[in-house]
Design a protein around this motif. Structure first.
Motif, PDB file in Angstrom:
ATOM      1  N   LEU A   1     -33.212  97.545  35.696  1.00  0.00           N
ATOM      2  CA  LEU A   1     -33.809  96.854  36.694  1.00  0.00           C
ATOM      3  C   LEU A   1     -33.734  95.637  36.817  1.00  0.00           C
ATOM      4  N   ARG A   2     -34.220  94.986  35.616  1.00  0.00           N
ATOM      5  CA  ARG A   2     -34.448  93.605  35.543  1.00  0.00           C
ATOM      6  C   ARG A   2     -33.082  92.811  35.576  1.00  0.00           C
TER       7      ARG A   2
ATOM      8  N   MET B   1     -36.694  98.142  46.480  1.00  0.00           N
ATOM      9  CA  MET B   1     -35.538  99.363  46.409  1.00  0.00           C
ATOM     10  C   MET B   1     -34.349  98.764  47.351  1.00  0.00           C
ATOM     11  N   PHE B   2     -34.983  98.134  48.353  1.00  0.00           N
ATOM     12  CA  PHE B   2     -33.701  97.885  49.418  1.00  0.00           C
ATOM     13  C   PHE B   2     -33.344  96.403  49.170  1.00  0.00           C
ATOM     14  N   GLU B   3     -33.918  95.644  48.192  1.00  0.00           N
ATOM     15  CA  GLU B   3     -33.406  94.415  47.978  1.00  0.00           C
ATOM     16  C   GLU B   3     -32.294  94.740  46.944  1.00  0.00           C
ATOM     17  N   MET B   4     -32.128  95.886  46.320  1.00  0.00           N
ATOM     18  CA  MET B   4     -31.146  96.386  45.587  1.00  0.00           C
ATOM     19  C   MET B   4     -29.638  96.597  46.382  1.00  0.00           C
TER      20      MET B   4
ATOM     21  N   LYS C   1     -33.066  90.932  41.315  1.00  0.00           N
ATOM     22  CA  LYS C   1     -33.913  89.604  41.008  1.00  0.00           C
ATOM     23  C   LYS C   1     -35.497  89.512  40.900  1.00  0.00           C
ATOM     24  N   SER C   2     -36.055  90.351  42.106  1.00  0.00           N
ATOM     25  CA  SER C   2     -37.505  90.060  42.109  1.00  0.00           C
ATOM     26  C   SER C   2     -38.266  90.902  41.037  1.00  0.00           C
TER      27      SER C   2
END
Length: 371
Positions: free
Chosen positions: A124-125, A208-211, A129-130
Motif C-alpha cells: 500500500l505504501r 480506499m477510493f484514492e486507490m 500516495k497518502s
C-alpha cells in the motif's frame, strides 16, 4: 427380471400407505463424494472486536502480522456472509491457478471466479500516495477494506448484486459498485459492533477510493470515485440508524457523523451549539479543471494536430470526474434563528434547509430547545 417382480410387489404391500420409495442413487451429491460442508457459524460482534485487537498486536514482523490479520479477517468475512464456499487466500509469491495468473506479485489484488482465489499482494505504501505516512495499524484497515471488496465479488455470485443487479447485461461498473456496496455493509457492521471507529472508517474510506482501481488483473479499469463512495455509503446505511451512537460520535445520516464540542462562554450568549463533524463532500474543482484543460488541449490538437488526434481529444471531452471524500469540519448551529455554518467551505451562515446533507436540520431537531 421375473424373479424381481414378486419382491417389489411384496415391498409395496408391506409399506405403510403414503410411503415413498427413495432410490438409492437419489443423493444430494454425486456417488463417492463427501456431503456438502455445513455453513459457517454466523459472525458476532465479539469476533469483530477480536479482529480489531489482533490488528493492534505488535508481536512479530510487520509482514507476518499482516498475513495473520488478513487470514483472520478472511475467516470473519466467510462467517459474516455465510458463504457456501470459502475462497483460497493468496499472498505475494503464492501460486495462482486462474485468470491468466500463475504467481501472485505486487500490485495484484483480485478475486478470480474460476479458481475461487483472492489475491492480496498490494504494497500500500507503493500504491497509495497518502498511505506513505500512515502506521501499519492504519494500513491494515485499508487492507481489510480491499479484502472486503474482493469478498464482495465472491458473494455477488452467490447472493446477487443487491441494488446494482438491474439491466439485461451486467457491466463492469455494476459489478464493482455491488462489491463496494458489500464493503460498506461489512464496514457498517464493524462500526455497529464497536470494532471500527468513525475516524478510522472515514480515513480508510478516503484512502480506499484514492486507490481508484485495484482489480490489478483486469483490462477494464473502473476509477469513478464519486459513484463508488456513494455505493459504499449506501451499504453503510443498511447497518446504521440515524441517531445511533458510535462511541462519542452520532450518526446523522449515511454520509455525516457528529460529536459535540465543549461549550465556551460565547455559546450560550449567541444561542449556538458547535460540533465536530465528518461529512462526505463532493469536490468538483479537479473535474472542472480537467475538462477545461482537456478543452484547451483539444482545440490545440485540432489546429495543429492530425485528424485522428483531434477526434481522440474530442472523445475525451467532459470525462473529468468529480471526487468525493469524508471531510472533517466544525459545524456551528444557531438555534435562535434556525441557521448554521460549516467552517472552511465556500458559504457563510445559511438557513437549515440549505444544508444538502440534511445534517444541520437533524442536529437542530435533536439539540435545539423547543419553544
Amino acid at each position: 427380471m421375473r424373479g424381481r417382480w414378486p419382491l417389489l410387489l411384496a415391498l409395496a404391500l408391506t409399506m405403510p400407505v403414503g410411503a415413498v420409495v427413495t432410490p438409492v442413487l437419489a443423493q444430494p451429491w454425486a456417488p463417492g463424494q463427501e456431503p456438502p460442508p455445513a455453513p459457517p457459524k454466523p459472525a458476532d460482534p465479539a469476533q469483530a472486536r477480536a479482529l480489531d485487537t489482533l490488528r493492534k498486536d505488535t508481536q512479530g514482523a510487520a509482514n507476518d502480522r499482516r498475513r495473520r490479520y488478513l487470514r483472520a479477517a478472511h475467516d470473519l468475512l466467510h462467517r459474516y456472509w455465510a458463504s457456501r464456499e470459502q475462497p483460497e487466500l493468496l499472498f505475494e509469491g503464492d501460486k495462482a491457478e486462474g485468470c491468466g495468473v500463475t504467481r501472485v506479485e505486487h500490485p495484484m489484488a483480485f478475486y478470480c471466479p474460476p479458481s475461487k482465489q483472492i489475491a492480496m499482494a498490494l504494497n500500500l505504501r507503493r500504491s497509495v500516495k497518502s498511505a506513505r505516512g500512515k502506521t501499519d495499524h492504519e494500513l491494515l484497515l485499508l487492507d481489510l477494506a480491499v479484502l472486503a471488496h474482493e469478498w464482495g465479488h465472491h458473494v455477488n455470485r452467490e447472493l446477487g448484486r443487491g441494488p446494482y443487479s438491474g439491466g439485461l447485461g451486467i457491466t463492469v461498473k455494476q459489478e464493482e459498485l455491488a462489491a463496494d456496496w458489500r464493503t460498506g455493509v461489512f464496514l457498517g457492521w464493524l462500526l455497529s459492533s464497536g470494532a471500527l471507529g468513525v475516524e478510522e472508517f472515514s480515513q480508510t474510506a478516503n484512502l480506499m477510493f484514492e486507490m481508484g482501481d485495484y482489480e490489478r488483473i483486469s483490462q477494464q479499469h473502473h476509477g469513478y470515485p464519486k459513484d463508488r463512495f456513494e455505493a459504499l455509503t449506501r451499504g453503510l446505511d443498511s447497518q446504521l440508524k440515524v441517531g445511533q451512537r458510535l462511541g462519542d460520535w452520532t450518526v446523522d445520516s449515511r454520509e455525516a457523523f457528529s460529536r459535540p464540542l465543549p461549550a465556551d462562554p460565547l455559546d450560550q450568549q449567541l444561542g449556538r451549539r458547535r460540533y465536530e463533524v465528518q461529512r462526505f463532500e463532493i469536490d468538483r474543482s479537479q473535474q472542472i479543471a480537467t475538462n477545461v484543460l482537456g478543452g484547451l488541449l483539444g482545440a490545440a490538437s485540432c489546429v495543429w494536430g492530425s485528424q485522428q488526434q483531434c477526434l481522440g481529444m474530442a472523445m475525451e471531452q467532459g470525462k473529468g470526474r468529480a471526487h468525493g471524500a469524508y471531510t472533517r469540519r466544525e459545524l456551528t448551529l444557531f438555534c435562535r434563528n434556525g441557521s448554521f455554518d460549516v467552517n472552511e467551505d465556500d458559504f457563510g451562515v445559511q438557513p437549515l434547509r440549505r444544508d444538502g446533507k440534511g445534517q444541520a436540520s437533524v442536529l437542530a431537531a435533536r439539540d435545539c430547545p423547543r419553544t
